[in-house]
Scaffold this active site. Sequence first.
Site, PDB file in Angstrom:
ATOM      1  N   HIS A 142      18.259  13.490  13.523  1.00  0.00           N
ATOM      2  CA  HIS A 142      18.733  12.618  12.442  1.00  0.00           C
ATOM      3  C   HIS A 142      17.508  11.907  11.879  1.00  0.00           C
ATOM      4  O   HIS A 142      16.713  11.324  12.621  1.00  0.00           O
ATOM      5  CB  HIS A 142      19.727  11.601  12.998  1.00  0.00           C
ATOM      6  CG  HIS A 142      19.990  10.437  12.101  1.00  0.00           C
ATOM      7  ND1 HIS A 142      20.440  10.594  10.810  1.00  0.00           N
ATOM      8  CD2 HIS A 142      19.831   9.093  12.302  1.00  0.00           C
ATOM      9  CE1 HIS A 142      20.565   9.394  10.249  1.00  0.00           C
ATOM     10  NE2 HIS A 142      20.195   8.481  11.138  1.00  0.00           N
ATOM     11  N   ASP A 176       0.855  -1.175   0.000  1.00  0.00           N
ATOM     12  CA  ASP A 176       0.000   0.000   0.000  1.00  0.00           C
ATOM     13  C   ASP A 176       0.900   1.237   0.000  1.00  0.00           C
ATOM     14  O   ASP A 176       1.760   1.378   0.880  1.00  0.00           O
ATOM     15  CB  ASP A 176      -0.880  -0.010   1.259  1.00  0.00           C
ATOM     16  CG  ASP A 176      -1.813   1.191   1.354  1.00  0.00           C
ATOM     17  OD1 ASP A 176      -1.668   2.144   0.560  1.00  0.00           O
ATOM     18  OD2 ASP A 176      -2.680   1.179   2.243  1.00  0.00           O
ATOM     19  N   SER A 199      23.982   4.432  14.505  1.00  0.00           N
ATOM     20  CA  SER A 199      23.765   3.067  14.978  1.00  0.00           C
ATOM     21  C   SER A 199      25.064   2.427  15.434  1.00  0.00           C
ATOM     22  O   SER A 199      26.151   2.785  14.999  1.00  0.00           O
ATOM     23  CB  SER A 199      23.137   2.231  13.861  1.00  0.00           C
ATOM     24  OG  SER A 199      21.821   2.664  13.594  1.00  0.00           O
ATOM     25  N   SER A 254      16.449  -0.951  16.009  1.00  0.00           N
ATOM     26  CA  SER A 254      17.126   0.321  15.778  1.00  0.00           C
ATOM     27  C   SER A 254      16.240   1.502  16.164  1.00  0.00           C
ATOM     28  O   SER A 254      16.708   2.486  16.743  1.00  0.00           O
ATOM     29  CB  SER A 254      17.558   0.434  14.313  1.00  0.00           C
ATOM     30  OG  SER A 254      18.420   1.537  14.127  1.00  0.00           O
ATOM     31  N   CYS A 306      25.903   6.953  11.362  1.00  0.00           N
ATOM     32  CA  CYS A 306      25.344   8.264  11.009  1.00  0.00           C
ATOM     33  C   CYS A 306      25.800   9.385  11.935  1.00  0.00           C
ATOM     34  O   CYS A 306      25.383  10.534  11.765  1.00  0.00           O
ATOM     35  CB  CYS A 306      23.816   8.190  11.000  1.00  0.00           C
ATOM     36  SG  CYS A 306      23.171   6.981   9.840  1.00  0.00           S
ATOM     37  N   THR A 316      14.039   3.242   2.982  1.00  0.00           N
ATOM     38  CA  THR A 316      14.810   4.213   3.768  1.00  0.00           C
ATOM     39  C   THR A 316      16.209   4.410   3.192  1.00  0.00           C
ATOM     40  O   THR A 316      17.165   4.696   3.915  1.00  0.00           O
ATOM     41  CB  THR A 316      14.903   3.789   5.242  1.00  0.00           C
ATOM     42  OG1 THR A 316      15.630   2.560   5.355  1.00  0.00           O
ATOM     43  CG2 THR A 316      13.526   3.599   5.838  1.00  0.00           C
ATOM     44  N   GLU A 371      30.054   6.842   6.141  1.00  0.00           N
ATOM     45  CA  GLU A 371      30.142   5.384   6.264  1.00  0.00           C
ATOM     46  C   GLU A 371      30.119   4.767   4.871  1.00  0.00           C
ATOM     47  O   GLU A 371      29.837   3.587   4.707  1.00  0.00           O
ATOM     48  CB  GLU A 371      29.015   4.841   7.136  1.00  0.00           C
ATOM     49  CG  GLU A 371      27.624   5.262   6.762  1.00  0.00           C
ATOM     50  CD  GLU A 371      26.587   4.780   7.762  1.00  0.00           C
ATOM     51  OE1 GLU A 371      26.309   3.557   7.757  1.00  0.00           O
ATOM     52  OE2 GLU A 371      26.059   5.597   8.518  1.00  0.00           O
ATOM     53  N   LYS A 400       8.452  10.392  15.747  1.00  0.00           N
ATOM     54  CA  LYS A 400       8.250   9.647  16.985  1.00  0.00           C
ATOM     55  C   LYS A 400       9.055  10.255  18.126  1.00  0.00           C
ATOM     56  O   LYS A 400       8.573  10.363  19.266  1.00  0.00           O
ATOM     57  CB  LYS A 400       8.642   8.179  16.789  1.00  0.00           C
ATOM     58  CG  LYS A 400       7.704   7.412  15.873  1.00  0.00           C
ATOM     59  CD  LYS A 400       8.167   5.975  15.693  1.00  0.00           C
ATOM     60  CE  LYS A 400       7.202   5.197  14.801  1.00  0.00           C
ATOM     61  NZ  LYS A 400       7.625   3.788  14.602  1.00  0.00           N
ATOM     62  N   ASN A 429      17.268   8.935   3.087  1.00  0.00           N
ATOM     63  CA  ASN A 429      18.292   8.792   4.111  1.00  0.00           C
ATOM     64  C   ASN A 429      19.668   9.104   3.535  1.00  0.00           C
ATOM     65  O   ASN A 429      20.077   8.511   2.534  1.00  0.00           O
ATOM     66  CB  ASN A 429      18.258   7.356   4.645  1.00  0.00           C
ATOM     67  CG  ASN A 429      19.120   7.149   5.872  1.00  0.00           C
ATOM     68  OD1 ASN A 429      19.764   8.057   6.360  1.00  0.00           O
ATOM     69  ND2 ASN A 429      19.124   5.926   6.370  1.00  0.00           N
TER      70      ASN A 429
END
Length: 387
Positions: A233, A29, A307, A201, A111, A152, A79, A242, A275
Amino acid sequence: MQVGIDRIGFYTPNKYVDMTELAQARGDDPNKYLIGIGQSQMSLADQTQDAVSMGINATLRYANQVDMKTVDLLIMGTESGVDQSKSASLFVKSALKLSPEVRTFEIKEACFGMTAGMMIACDYVRLHPQRSAIVIGSDLARYGLGTSGEVTQGAGSVSVLIKANPGILTIGADHSAYSSDINDFWRPNDSPVALVDGKYSTEVYLDFFKRTFADYQGQTQKQTSDFAALIYHLPFTKMGYKANRLAVDQQDTAIVQRLEQSFTASAVYSREVGNIYTASLYLSLLSLLENGQLKADNLVGLFSYGSGAMGEFYAGQVVAGYTDHLNPEKDLALLQRRQKVSVAEYEHLFNEALRQPEDNVELVSDEEEGYWYFAGCKDHVRQYKQK
């Protein structure tokens, strides 16, 4: 004396994938991508764009507006390094024709790399206020075709000039850092794409934000209400959303509205680019500066996360007249110049970019005139050219 960001430059490659079309191709979707993840488009790098070329292009956005002879330090957070030994920043330094006396190196911590460079550069300029430093974040986010992390992905670079009495944002000396040896995301030496436990993560990211934000408030006695904006970030925009919900929890309506509006402004560019790992936080900053409603001396909080894992929260204050040091029209034009590719074209270009080009075969770029690109290897030495 204040130290901080005087100039900021942005670059993203000239191709993108539409998230609605990608969702349909994957049998999903579209709202799972557009709303659930919070992404509309995803910039795509072909074989001729890498961390080096993108870093050069981002820095050239402001290089002719400043005295580059004052630059003593060039740091690149990435990275997506192009060599196991040689710093990507050395290629950039050569293209920019910086002095041989310039100290330069590359930082890797997922990151978090660009933020580490920012802290080093600010401390350097505090000790050497007549000098300046360039810090670059440049990355290709790749998880693989059809993987859970595919939506992402992205590609781009942000470059900043750090100096005394800056024109955009002063950066305070207070900060809160937190680290832990965990495995939420990593890329083994034998893998061209990253491995990630997406749910884990996200949990770690939010935990690190809560820890560093609370610790920063404890150190400085700053309240959530003191911030005009909180930026993050953004591996995908819903992740920052969130965290922002945690930040505004139990705040009054006016504070919630202000910080939600500023977050929306900070996510505009990331929603279109995707990203870009080390540079994602600073793309959020640029987006806020160019799409938000900031005033002189407004306090902006920045949360950086890499991470593996490393998190840091710090803050800066907006400088009066900061808009004179920005060029939103050119940044919009940079995004609008991109050509949409079909999902089939994207898959072909993605797979092609994972392969090392044959030695002594020159690559040709379809970028616009003036941009730098990776032209292939000659006798196993990487070549960079300007279109």
